[in-house]
Motif scaffolding. Structure first.
Motif, short mmCIF file in Angstrom:
data_model
loop_
_atom_site.label_atom_id
_atom_site.label_comp_id
_atom_site.label_asym_id
_atom_site.label_seq_id
_atom_site.Cartn_x
_atom_site.Cartn_y
_atom_site.Cartn_z
N ILE A 197 19.88 31.92 33.04
CA ILE A 197 20.20 31.24 34.31
C ILE A 197 21.70 31.12 34.48
N SER A 198 22.41 30.88 33.39
CA SER A 198 23.86 30.82 33.46
C SER A 198 24.45 32.15 33.92
N ALA A 199 23.94 33.25 33.38
CA ALA A 199 24.42 34.57 33.78
C ALA A 199 24.10 34.86 35.24
N VAL A 200 22.91 34.45 35.70
CA VAL A 200 22.53 34.68 37.10
C VAL A 200 23.42 33.86 38.04
N ALA A 201 23.69 32.59 37.68
CA ALA A 201 24.57 31.76 38.52
C ALA A 201 25.97 32.35 38.61
N LEU A 202 26.46 32.86 37.49
CA LEU A 202 27.79 33.49 37.51
C LEU A 202 27.79 34.74 38.39
N MET A 203 26.75 35.53 38.31
CA MET A 203 26.67 36.74 39.12
C MET A 203 26.58 36.40 40.60
N LEU A 204 25.83 35.35 40.96
CA LEU A 204 25.74 34.92 42.35
C LEU A 204 27.11 34.46 42.87
N ALA A 205 27.83 33.70 42.07
CA ALA A 205 29.15 33.23 42.49
C ALA A 205 30.10 34.39 42.73
N GLN A 206 30.10 35.34 41.83
CA GLN A 206 30.99 36.50 41.99
C GLN A 206 30.57 37.35 43.18
N SER A 207 29.28 37.48 43.41
CA SER A 207 28.81 38.29 44.54
C SER A 207 29.17 37.64 45.87
N ILE A 208 29.03 36.32 45.97
CA ILE A 208 29.33 35.62 47.22
C ILE A 208 30.81 35.73 47.55
N ILE A 209 31.66 35.46 46.59
CA ILE A 209 33.10 35.45 46.87
C ILE A 209 33.60 36.84 47.22
N ASN A 210 33.05 37.87 46.60
CA ASN A 210 33.51 39.23 46.89
C ASN A 210 32.89 39.77 48.17
N THR A 211 31.70 39.29 48.53
CA THR A 211 31.10 39.72 49.80
C THR A 211 31.85 39.11 50.98
N VAL A 212 32.23 37.85 50.86
CA VAL A 212 32.94 37.18 51.95
C VAL A 212 34.37 37.68 52.05
N ALA A 213 35.05 37.78 50.92
CA ALA A 213 36.46 38.18 50.94
C ALA A 213 36.63 39.68 51.09
N GLY A 214 35.69 40.45 50.55
CA GLY A 214 35.82 41.89 50.58
C GLY A 214 36.65 42.40 49.42
N CYS A 215 36.63 43.70 49.25
CA CYS A 215 37.38 44.32 48.15
C CYS A 215 38.83 44.51 48.57
N ILE A 216 39.73 43.96 47.79
CA ILE A 216 41.15 44.05 48.14
C ILE A 216 41.68 45.47 47.99
N CYS A 217 41.03 46.27 47.17
CA CYS A 217 41.49 47.64 46.97
C CYS A 217 41.23 48.53 48.18
N CYS A 218 40.30 48.11 49.06
CA CYS A 218 39.94 48.91 50.23
C CYS A 218 40.69 48.46 51.48
N LYS A 219 41.65 47.56 51.34
CA LYS A 219 42.35 47.03 52.49
C LYS A 219 43.81 47.43 52.43
N ARG A 220 44.42 47.47 53.61
CA ARG A 220 45.84 47.70 53.71
C ARG A 220 46.49 46.48 54.33
N HIS A 221 47.55 46.04 53.70
CA HIS A 221 48.23 44.85 54.20
C HIS A 221 49.52 45.28 54.87
N PRO A 222 49.82 44.69 56.04
CA PRO A 222 51.04 45.11 56.74
C PRO A 222 52.31 44.80 55.98
N VAL A 223 52.28 43.76 55.14
CA VAL A 223 53.47 43.38 54.37
C VAL A 223 53.11 43.38 52.89
N PRO A 224 53.21 44.54 52.18
CA PRO A 224 52.79 44.60 50.77
C PRO A 224 53.57 43.65 49.86
N SER A 225 54.79 43.25 50.26
CA SER A 225 55.60 42.37 49.41
C SER A 225 55.25 40.91 49.58
#
Length: 208
Positions: free
Chosen positions: A59-87
């Motif tokens: 259950i601990s492993a499942v809760a950790l996986m859910l937390a990581q999935s939610i935060i990355n689904t909402v925020a998205g993958c940073i590697c797939c984005k381009r930022h106008p000001v990289p600095s």
């Protein structure tokens, strides 16, 4: 205002799942099968008692996986984005937190699953290599619990920093011409009125 409420709600849910994962990991560490709990009846066999560490670790492993999935689904993958000001400082913090969060997540997830799987021994089991009874080493579940807290905390930092770094793209003002005058050529208007020439001048040109 709605964006701030969304950030607070996501951080609250993910933080709760992270705390739940860590608490269950520490509980699994406390209830794991220890060497003193294992008995030997006949030569070559070990008798393991029942322990809730298996369910707690899963259950601990499942809760950790859910937390990581939610935060990355909402925020998205940073590697797939381009930022106008990289600095941008927030962008750099988000990138570092994203990488470390995933590293700690993988290690914590594997520790929790490994501890749960190795703790899944009930009743009579044969001795390993015919000479000893295997139990989960101390610190496996607690290490997974600490790393799960670190993973979730870094994931929240990543999400907040990435949200703070989002903004309207920079607008560039048109450059003014320096030292160069730009304009349209001015062509004088031609007169349409007839030009009168003196008669003597015309005769002089004709008989020259």
């Amino acid at each position: 205002m709605a964006m701030e409420r969304k950030v607070v709600a996501v951080c609250a849910v993910v933080g709760f799942l992270g705390l739940l994962s860590a608490a269950l990991g520490f509980a699994a560490e406390a209830t794991r099968v220890k060497v003193s709990d294992v008995q030997t009846s006949t030569p070559g066999e070990c008798i393991y008692p029942r322990s809730p560490a298996l369910a707690l670790g899963l259950i601990s492993a499942v809760a950790l996986m859910l937390a990581q999935s939610i935060i990355n689904t909402v925020a998205g993958c940073i590697c797939c984005k381009r930022h106008p000001v990289p600095s941008d400082t927030n962008w750099s913090v988000a990138l570092i937190s994203f990488i470390i969060s995933w590293c700690t997540f993988i290690i914590a997830f594997l520790l929790l699953l490994t501890g749960a799987a190795l703790n899944d021994q009930r009743g009579e089991e044969n001795m390993y290599f015919g000479s000893f009874c295997y139990v989960v080493k101390p610190g496996v579940f607690s290490g997974g619990a600490v790393l799960s807290l670190a993973s979730v905390a870094l994931a929240i930092v990543y999400y907040v920093a990435l949200t703070s770094s989002k903004g309207p793209p920079p607008t560039w003002a048109p450059q003014q011409n320096q030292g160069i005058a730009m304009g349209q050529p001015v062509i004088p208007q031609q007169s349409t009125e007839p030009v009168f020439v003196h008669e003597d001048t015309y005769n002089r040109q004709q008989f020259a």
